[in-house]
Write a protein that holds these residues in place. Structure first.
Motif, short mmCIF file in Angstrom:
data_model
loop_
_atom_site.label_atom_id
_atom_site.label_comp_id
_atom_site.label_asym_id
_atom_site.label_seq_id
_atom_site.Cartn_x
_atom_site.Cartn_y
_atom_site.Cartn_z
N THR A 21 -53.35 8.45 7.36
CA THR A 21 -52.85 9.59 6.34
C THR A 21 -54.27 8.98 5.95
O THR A 21 -55.13 8.84 5.91
CB THR A 21 -51.91 8.68 5.87
N ASP A 22 -54.16 9.97 4.67
CA ASP A 22 -55.18 10.05 3.37
C ASP A 22 -54.59 10.41 2.58
O ASP A 22 -53.37 11.29 2.03
CB ASP A 22 -56.96 11.24 3.93
N THR A 23 -55.47 10.37 1.24
CA THR A 23 -54.62 11.34 -0.32
C THR A 23 -55.47 12.04 -0.67
O THR A 23 -57.15 11.77 -0.04
CB THR A 23 -54.38 10.11 -1.25
N ASN A 129 -39.39 20.55 -17.05
CA ASN A 129 -40.40 20.70 -18.33
C ASN A 129 -40.17 21.91 -18.97
O ASN A 129 -38.85 21.51 -19.02
CB ASN A 129 -41.83 21.42 -17.47
N PRO A 130 -40.09 21.55 -20.73
CA PRO A 130 -41.13 21.35 -20.96
C PRO A 130 -41.86 19.34 -20.91
O PRO A 130 -40.88 18.49 -20.49
CB PRO A 130 -41.81 21.36 -22.49
N VAL A 131 -42.76 18.53 -20.96
CA VAL A 131 -43.02 17.05 -21.12
C VAL A 131 -43.74 16.92 -22.49
O VAL A 131 -44.77 17.68 -22.95
CB VAL A 131 -44.12 16.48 -19.62
N SER A 132 -43.95 15.55 -22.39
CA SER A 132 -44.84 14.88 -23.66
C SER A 132 -45.54 14.18 -22.69
O SER A 132 -47.12 13.83 -23.50
CB SER A 132 -43.51 13.46 -24.12
N ASN A 133 -46.05 13.99 -21.12
CA ASN A 133 -47.29 13.48 -20.84
C ASN A 133 -46.67 13.81 -19.00
O ASN A 133 -45.62 13.92 -18.88
CB ASN A 133 -47.61 12.78 -20.95
N ARG A 134 -46.86 13.96 -18.70
CA ARG A 134 -47.36 14.36 -16.99
C ARG A 134 -48.84 13.21 -16.31
O ARG A 134 -49.72 13.90 -16.78
CB ARG A 134 -47.31 15.34 -16.34
N LEU A 135 -48.01 12.53 -15.69
CA LEU A 135 -49.28 11.57 -15.07
C LEU A 135 -49.25 11.75 -13.16
O LEU A 135 -47.52 12.17 -12.33
CB LEU A 135 -48.95 10.51 -15.48
N ALA A 136 -50.03 11.91 -12.79
CA ALA A 136 -50.27 11.52 -11.36
C ALA A 136 -51.20 10.85 -10.58
O ALA A 136 -52.21 10.28 -11.46
CB ALA A 136 -51.01 12.90 -10.40
N HIS A 137 -50.87 10.06 -9.90
CA HIS A 137 -50.73 8.64 -9.31
C HIS A 137 -51.08 8.96 -7.41
O HIS A 137 -49.90 8.87 -7.16
CB HIS A 137 -50.08 7.66 -9.33
N VAL A 138 -52.30 8.81 -7.06
CA VAL A 138 -52.22 8.48 -5.54
C VAL A 138 -52.53 7.02 -4.86
O VAL A 138 -53.95 6.53 -5.37
CB VAL A 138 -52.77 9.15 -5.23
N GLY A 139 -52.21 7.08 -3.30
CA GLY A 139 -52.41 5.65 -3.17
C GLY A 139 -52.11 5.38 -1.77
O GLY A 139 -51.78 6.22 -1.12
N LYS A 140 -52.70 4.15 -1.16
CA LYS A 140 -52.27 3.56 0.90
C LYS A 140 -51.88 2.95 0.76
O LYS A 140 -52.31 1.91 -0.43
CB LYS A 140 -53.93 4.05 1.20
N THR A 141 -51.70 2.73 1.50
CA THR A 141 -51.14 0.98 2.43
C THR A 141 -51.51 0.80 4.01
O THR A 141 -52.54 1.87 4.16
CB THR A 141 -49.31 1.17 2.21
N GLU A 142 -51.27 0.08 4.75
CA GLU A 142 -52.04 0.01 5.40
C GLU A 142 -51.46 0.89 6.53
O GLU A 142 -51.74 1.24 7.20
CB GLU A 142 -51.41 -1.18 6.52
#
Length: 282
Positions: A21-23, A129-142
């Motif tokens: 898998t990947d991000t 939407n609308p938003v006061s803020n929108r955030l994105a985060h990506v990550g990996k495990t084993e």
């Protein structure tokens, strides 16, 4: 010569423990630098981020969440198992596609796409939407990769709520998991589902909806039959509806929700028809 037992065991662990898998999250202007987090008070980085939002992939498909008012889930379809996003950046050349690479055959439009999440106010669908803020985060495990999108300050029933959508792909497993959370701790009604187009085939069961057909996409080198399915717990929902472009599932009031999604392609060797896709789900 036979390998010593411990050496053989380690070899097997390495082979079967590989994370397929990947991000992928990067700014269009800086493809070399991959990010883990990004945010915007406007809630719209659609034109700024590569492939219009965070993305994850496993051997069989890529998924992205649009970083815009859509916040829909879109699919990158593959013809053969493997990781492609870091090289293809979601849009391989026509030559690469003819050589066996995947492509962006899926078209979301104004819908939730495949398993995307919105809200229901009792009468209509409410976008994140609308938003006061929108955030994105990506990550990996084993063994997994995941992406999260948090939409803060979404107007909902006279209040403002913070909603997180997390999509997880698994190494060696076709189904991806989609989770939605009300971060304020208040119960909301989520909307999810799956979109379709004219002349699509549809199969429905007590806990799944599967569709198959050709999306009217114009960025791929050819038009190919694409399959998609959403698997859900019917006890989580109070209503199903069809607006002519998407099958929608409206949840009971809850703080969290979970579904599974699958995508397939007529170009691949395994699940290349709707019947095979449905058989896999069953």
């Amino acid at each position: 010569m036979k390998l010593p037992f411990i050496t053989a065991l380690l070899f097997c662990c390495i082979c079967f423990g590989q994370n397929n898998t990947d991000t992928s999250l990067y700014m269009k202007a800086e493809k070399i630098t991959y990010l883990t987090d990004i945010g915007s008070e406007s809630g719209d980085l659609y034109k700024t981020i590569g492939h219009h939002g965070p993305a994850v992939e496993n051997e069989w498909m890529g998924l992205r969440i649009y970083f815009s008012d859509k916040a829909a889930i879109d699919v990158y379809s593959k013809a053969r198992p493997g990781l492609e996003l870091k090289q293809a950046n979601w849009y391989p050349t026509p030559e690469q596609q003819k050589e066996g690479w995947g492509a962006d055959y899926y078209k979301v439009g104004a819908t939730v796409g495949l398993g995307g999440v919105r809200l229901w106010d009792g009468e209509k669908v409410v976008p994140l939407n609308p938003v006061s803020n929108r955030l994105a985060h990506v990550g990996k495990t084993e063994t997994t990769s995941f992406m999260e999108m948090i939409s803060r300050g979404v107007p909902y029933k006279g209040k403002k709520v913070d909603i997180m959508v997390r999509v997880t792909v698994f190494s060696g497993k076709r189904e991806a998991k989609v989770e939605a959370f009300s971060l304020n701790g208040e119960k909301v009604q989520f909307v999810t589902g799956i979109n379709y187009f004219k002349d699509f085939e549809t199969k429905k069961g007590t806990n799944y909806i599967a569709v198959w057909g050709k999306h009217p996409e114009d960025v791929a080198a050819e038009i190919v039959g694409i399959g998609a399915a959403i698997i859900y717990n019917p006890k989580d929902y109070e209503k199903n509806t069809d607006d002519g472009t998407q099958y929608l599932l409206i949840s009971k009031p809850t703080k969290s929700l979970e579904t599974k999604i699958i995508a397939a392609s007529a170009r691949e060797q395994e699940l290349n028809t709707l019947d095979k896709l449905e058989a896999y789900i069953k």
